[in-house]
Design an enzyme around this catalytic site. Structure first.
Site, short mmCIF file in Angstrom:
data_model
loop_
_atom_site.label_atom_id
_atom_site.label_comp_id
_atom_site.label_asym_id
_atom_site.label_seq_id
_atom_site.Cartn_x
_atom_site.Cartn_y
_atom_site.Cartn_z
N VAL A 12 30.27 88.38 24.71
CA VAL A 12 31.54 88.21 25.41
C VAL A 12 31.50 88.93 26.76
O VAL A 12 30.70 89.83 26.96
CB VAL A 12 32.71 88.75 24.56
CG1 VAL A 12 32.95 87.89 23.36
CG2 VAL A 12 32.46 90.20 24.16
N GLY A 66 22.65 82.39 18.87
CA GLY A 66 23.18 83.75 18.64
C GLY A 66 23.52 83.95 17.18
O GLY A 66 24.29 83.19 16.60
N ALA A 122 27.13 81.41 21.03
CA ALA A 122 27.75 82.65 20.52
C ALA A 122 26.84 83.81 20.91
O ALA A 122 26.21 84.44 20.07
CB ALA A 122 27.92 82.57 19.01
N ILE A 177 29.75 86.10 14.84
CA ILE A 177 30.40 84.82 15.13
C ILE A 177 29.47 83.66 14.83
O ILE A 177 29.83 82.71 14.13
CB ILE A 177 30.88 84.79 16.61
CG1 ILE A 177 32.00 85.81 16.80
CG2 ILE A 177 31.33 83.40 17.00
CD1 ILE A 177 32.46 85.98 18.23
N HIS A 235 36.32 99.95 -14.37
CA HIS A 235 35.33 99.04 -14.93
C HIS A 235 36.04 97.85 -15.55
O HIS A 235 37.02 98.03 -16.24
CB HIS A 235 34.52 99.76 -16.00
CG HIS A 235 33.53 98.88 -16.69
ND1 HIS A 235 32.35 98.50 -16.10
CD2 HIS A 235 33.59 98.26 -17.89
CE1 HIS A 235 31.69 97.70 -16.93
NE2 HIS A 235 32.42 97.54 -18.02
N CYS A 275 42.10 87.64 18.43
CA CYS A 275 42.01 87.90 17.00
C CYS A 275 42.88 86.96 16.19
O CYS A 275 42.41 86.21 15.36
CB CYS A 275 42.39 89.35 16.71
SG CYS A 275 42.77 89.65 14.99
#
Lengths: 458, 483
Positions: free
Chosen positions: A269, A179, A266, A183, A437, A40
């Site tokens: 994993v 992929g 990608a 990722i 707002h 990470c």
């Protein structure tokens, strides 16, 4: 040395689990072979967010400056600096984790650990000699690596995984991304923003296949406008690469061969499991755990990516806390149920809970509340009015079954829905909450109203 | 934290009681379940049990004295705690009737100055608040912080749930503000998610009786559904029975079957129903011949059209019950403490025997459904009930029930009311019997006996009779169901 807990792997699950155990007054060691922070911090979430920020800025200035009345004569970028900024952010954060270890008096062993049996972690110390840490309990949080694709051996130049893609020295002119998960999509956006010709190949019928289909199709339109090519419902049948280029033969609507300077793989994993013990493993080789996060070996627990999907840092952290609190604080651990998922391309995508597909499959009764950012004042003011908020509201009780946001700051906005779901708030609770707002969050408020014909601005 | 023990409300009509004698004396150790004192009410002399453990610290009402419900009787101390001085306690009791802030003002050194929110909470809580089922989590928090001692003491001794503490039970615990605050954190408020509250209200689950599995012990949907499913009420609401009941002993050759969740639910619900609902019973013998004839015709026509399923006698009775309930809406109602709720729709429950018990799946809005719809729906529900695949919402929320033992040959019976409903129809077997015709001849008739169990709090004799007559008319002339 004897510890209450030895954590093997220092990523989000590992360092968070170690710190929590230390907070509970336990003697803790964390064994990490690379660097604290794990994928990470070092090779995932954080450095890519740095890269994507560059992409976002450059894309805005190079493609849409005119909309804002800005004009640049010679807008350029420095690729090496882009990469190094990303690395320095990662370094800073990894250093931060090391500091936290010190602060909590956690022994940080920067070596590769093995678990020969329950209660023992072995490693080679500085002299190369085998050393042993005894542990009352062990937490395995060794994470994952990118899956490889047959025929495409990762070489850092023409065949990349996510790790290498974020430090690639030369920007490829043509990139094939295999992929279209988070990722793949983030890198597709990143490279495209800087002018790389990107083609995304995805087996499933949509980009970001786990997201709500409406979100995926909206993203597909946005990507088309940005000039990102994609082939969905398309399989890779053959792939090869040499030192200068990569060729990927795909079969979808038709069979064709794509050529690129590089290909990014990608496609998911695989778990990294420490040497030693044989754990019971589930689908994909992920370590199986019981309701208390204990593995098939008593006294050895596991959390994070290594125990299987969803492979998300925030899930890993949460799991580690569940596991550690379960062991040391007498807390009854919970397994992951509702978790947000985020993709940081532009427009951003974020979601939590069920997609409409899943709600239908489960035969649930629900109402859809949807509000487009094109009717939101703040979104128009900042010039980011692509996308929408979509809520699935359960009937008859009005609970939030799922929330899907595509658009500006979607990844920040989703937190409100996470809180709502965790507190089991009903749409009335969101409806009754004043949203300031002008903000993007008003779109959430309006989406709850829209489900019941009460939205004001649409 | 010292726990205040108050005069419990031991019967619905009790307003005061006499403390006959203290069984525990000041300084005695008290375990949960120990008898503290004997209390005489308007109806009987009863034992007052301890719901917490500790040491009896101080006694405010002597043997033979009267006390109003909710009045402070004694103080229970935890280990290491000391009883407050008399003066202080007296002062707090006296201050109890006045503004709540008074108590706090008298002990400013023990209390941080209230924050703005707390002040507001105080003001809001001045008005009487209902038990908080409607209130938001924040409101509960306010309530918990505001009335901590009274809440605690309520828990400490009160066997009857749902009674408001009287003004005299106001916090007398300024001396222990901090601890009381903590106790309120643990016990005072009901923390439940908005969704859990909604579902609990629908299913009639008492949130106070649950322990939550959500963050910080919050009651979440699953807790409510689980409680509704088992029918059990875990946690503090479970009251020990005042008189120890003789327990059966299993010998060597006997079988001891642990209770399933369902069996526990049946045991507790039906005990509660039979002992707390004033049941009365009505019975009528009904001419089933026209219905049997019509059934034959319907089934013949179904068969001719190639339909697989047949319509049963019970389907007709379900349909007739639904229609009768719309004609006598007073019978399709429930007792709600301070009101009677008359339901707009007939949520018709039907008892289905399954392994190890029974369930009562509900045909929603049965008054809108045709005979065939009811027939196919109950077939589906019963099949799924037998395979234990019903969702809680499919067997909760019925407004009246039909129980049919006719297929077992039972001639007549009276079922126990399924709370919170007020009515249950018991259907016997259709039997051939000699009957006297209108002309005075003897003939072979087909007869069925209907039993009606009614909750007298809601359904009076005349209403029950009216309902039963409507039902009889519909069965004897099934064409009327179409009208």
């Amino acid at each position: 040395m004897k510890y209450d807990l030895v954590v093997v792997g220092g990523g989000p699950a590992g360092y968070v689990g170690a710190i929590r155990a230390a907070q509970l007054g336990k003697k803790v060691a964390c064994v990490e072979k690379d660097r604290a922070g794990g994928t990470c911090l070092n090779w995932g979430c954080i450095p890519t967010k740095s890269l994507l920020r560059n992409a976002e800025l450059y894309s805005l200035l190079s493609r849409r400056a005119g909309d804002y009345g800005l004009h640049f004569e010679k807008l350029t970028f420095d690729w090496a600096k882009i990469i190094s900024r990303s690395r320095s952010v990662a370094d800073k954060l990894a250093g931060g984790v090391e500091y936290l270890f010190k602060k909590h008096k956690i022994d940080y062993l920067r070596v590769e650990g093995a678990i020969p049996r329950s209660g023992v972690v072995t490693y080679r110390n500085g002299n190369g000699k085998e050393a042993t840490a005894e542990a009352d309990k062990i937490l395995v949080s060794t994470g994952c690596v990118s899956k490889e694709m047959p025929g495409l051996e990762v070489n850092g130049a023409t065949v990349l995984n996510s790790h290498q893609a974020m430090i690639v020295e030369r920007q490829p002119k043509r990139l094939i991304v295999i992929g279209a998960g988070a990722i793949g999509i983030e890198f597709a956006y990143f490279f495209n923003a800087f002018g790389t010709e990107v083609t995304v190949v995805e087996m499933m019928p949509n980009l970001l296949p786990v997201e709500d289909t409406e979100v995926s199709t909206t993203l597909e339109k946005a990507f088309t406008r940005q000039g990102i090519k994609f082939l969905t419902g398309t399989k890779v049948v053959k792939a090869e690469a040499d030192k200068t280029s990569a060729r990927v033969t795909v079969a979808g609507k038709k069979q064709e061969t794509l050529e690129g300077d590089a290909v990014l793989v990608a496609i998911g994993v695989s778990p990294i499991v420490p040497a030693g013990l044989e754990f019971r493993r589930g689908k994909g080789g992920f370590v199986e755990t019981d309701e208390t996060y204990q593995t098939s070996v008593p006294g050895v627990y596991a959390a994070g990516d290594v125990i299987g999907p969803p492979w998300l840092a925030h899930v890993a952290m949460w799991e580690a806390i569940q596991a550690v609190d379960g062991v040391f604080a007498g807390h009854k651990p919970k397994k992951i149920k509702d978790f947000p998922g985020c993709t940081y391309c532009q427009p951003q995508v974020a979601s939590i809970g069920l997609t409409e597909r899943a709600a239908k499959e489960q035969g649930l009764t629900y109402k859809v509340g949807k509000f487009p950012f094109s009717a939101n004042g703040k979104a128009l003011a900042v010039g980011e009015s692509e996308g929408f908020v979509k809520l699935l509201i359960g009937q008859p009780h009005g609970e939030i079954l799922g929330a899907h946001i595509i658009g500006p700051e979607a990844t920040e906005l989703i937190a409100e829905l996470g809180l709502a779901m965790n507190l089991e708030a009903t749409y009335e609770d969101i409806e009754a909450t004043i949203h300031s707002h002008p903000t993007l969050s008003e779109a959430i408020h309006e989406a709850t109203g829209q489900a019941f014909g009460l939205a004001i601005h649409i | 934290m010292p726990i205040t023990i108050e005069m419990p409300k031991l019967s619905d009509t009790m307003t005061e009681g006499t403390l006959v004698r203290w069984i525990k004396k000041v300084g005695d150790k008290v375990e949960v379940g120990d008898v503290l004192a004997e209390v005489e009410t308007d109806k009987a002399t009863m034992e007052m049990e301890a719901f917490d453990e500790g040491t009896l610290g101080e006694v405010y009402v002597e043997d033979g004295q009267k006390a109003e419900v909710g009045q402070k009787l004694a103080l229970l101390l935890e280990e290491g705690e000391e009883a407050p001085t008399n003066g202080k306690a007296d002062k707090s009791v006296a201050a109890g009737a006045g503004p709540k802030k008074g108590g706090k003002d008298k002990a400013p050194e023990k209390q941080e100055p209230p924050s703005a929110e707390v002040k507001q909470a105080n003001q809001e809580a001045e008005g009487e608040r209902s038990e908080g089922l409607e209130a938001s989590p924040m409101a509960d928090k306010e309530e918990g912080e505001e009335k901590p001692a009274s809440k605690t003491s309520e828990h400490a001794t009160k066997p009857a749930a749902g009674t408001e503490p009287s003004a005299k039970a106001e916090p007398a615990a300024a001396q222990a503000e901090q601890q009381v605050q903590e106790s309120a954190e643990e016990e005072g408020r009901v923390k439940a998610s908005p969704l859990a509250r909604k579902i609990a209200r629908e299913l009639g689950v008492e949130l106070e009786s649950l322990s939550g599995s959500g963050p910080g012990g919050r009651i979440v949907r699953d807790d409510v559904l689980a409680a509704a499913k088992t029918g059990s009420k875990p946690g503090r609401a479970e009251k020990p029975s005042p008189v120890p009941q003789p327990q059966p002993v299993a010998g060597k050759e006997d079988k001891r079957i642990p209770l399933s969740g369902m069996r526990k639910g049946i045991a507790s619900r039906l005990l509660e129903a039979k002992t707390t609902i004033p049941h009365f019973y009505l019975q009528a013998e009904v001419n089933a011949a026209p219905l049997m004839q019509l059934r034959k015709e319907v089934n013949n026509s179904l068969e001719a059209s190639g339909a697989q399923s047949k319509v049963t006698i019970n389907d007709f009775i379900l349909k007739a019950t639904a229609v009768a309930a719309t004609r006598v809406p007073q019978a399709n109602a429930a007792f709600a403490g301070d009101a009677i709720i008359q339901f707009a729709n007939v949520q018709l429950a039907c008892a289905v025997a399954i392994d190890d018990g029974l369930v009562t799946p509900v045909i929603r809005e049965a008054q809108r459904k045709s005979l065939l719809q009811i027939s196919s729906e109950i077939k589906d529900l019963a099949a799924r009930a037998r395979s234990k695949k019903l969702k809680p919402e499919e067997y909760q929320g019925g407004t009246l029930t039909v129980s049919n033992l006719g297929s077992y040959g039972v001639e007549q019976f009276f079922a126990i009311i399924n709370p919170p409903q007020s009515l249950i129809v018991s259907v016997g077997a259709v039997l051939k019997k000699p009957v006297v015709t209108e002309r005075g001849d003897l003939a072979v008739g087909e007869r069925v006996i209907l039993g009606l169990s009614c909750d007298h709090r809601v359904v009076d004799g005349a209403i029950g009779a009216h309902f039963l007559t409507e039902l009889k008319k519909l069965i004897e002339a099934p064409a009327l169901m179409l009208v």
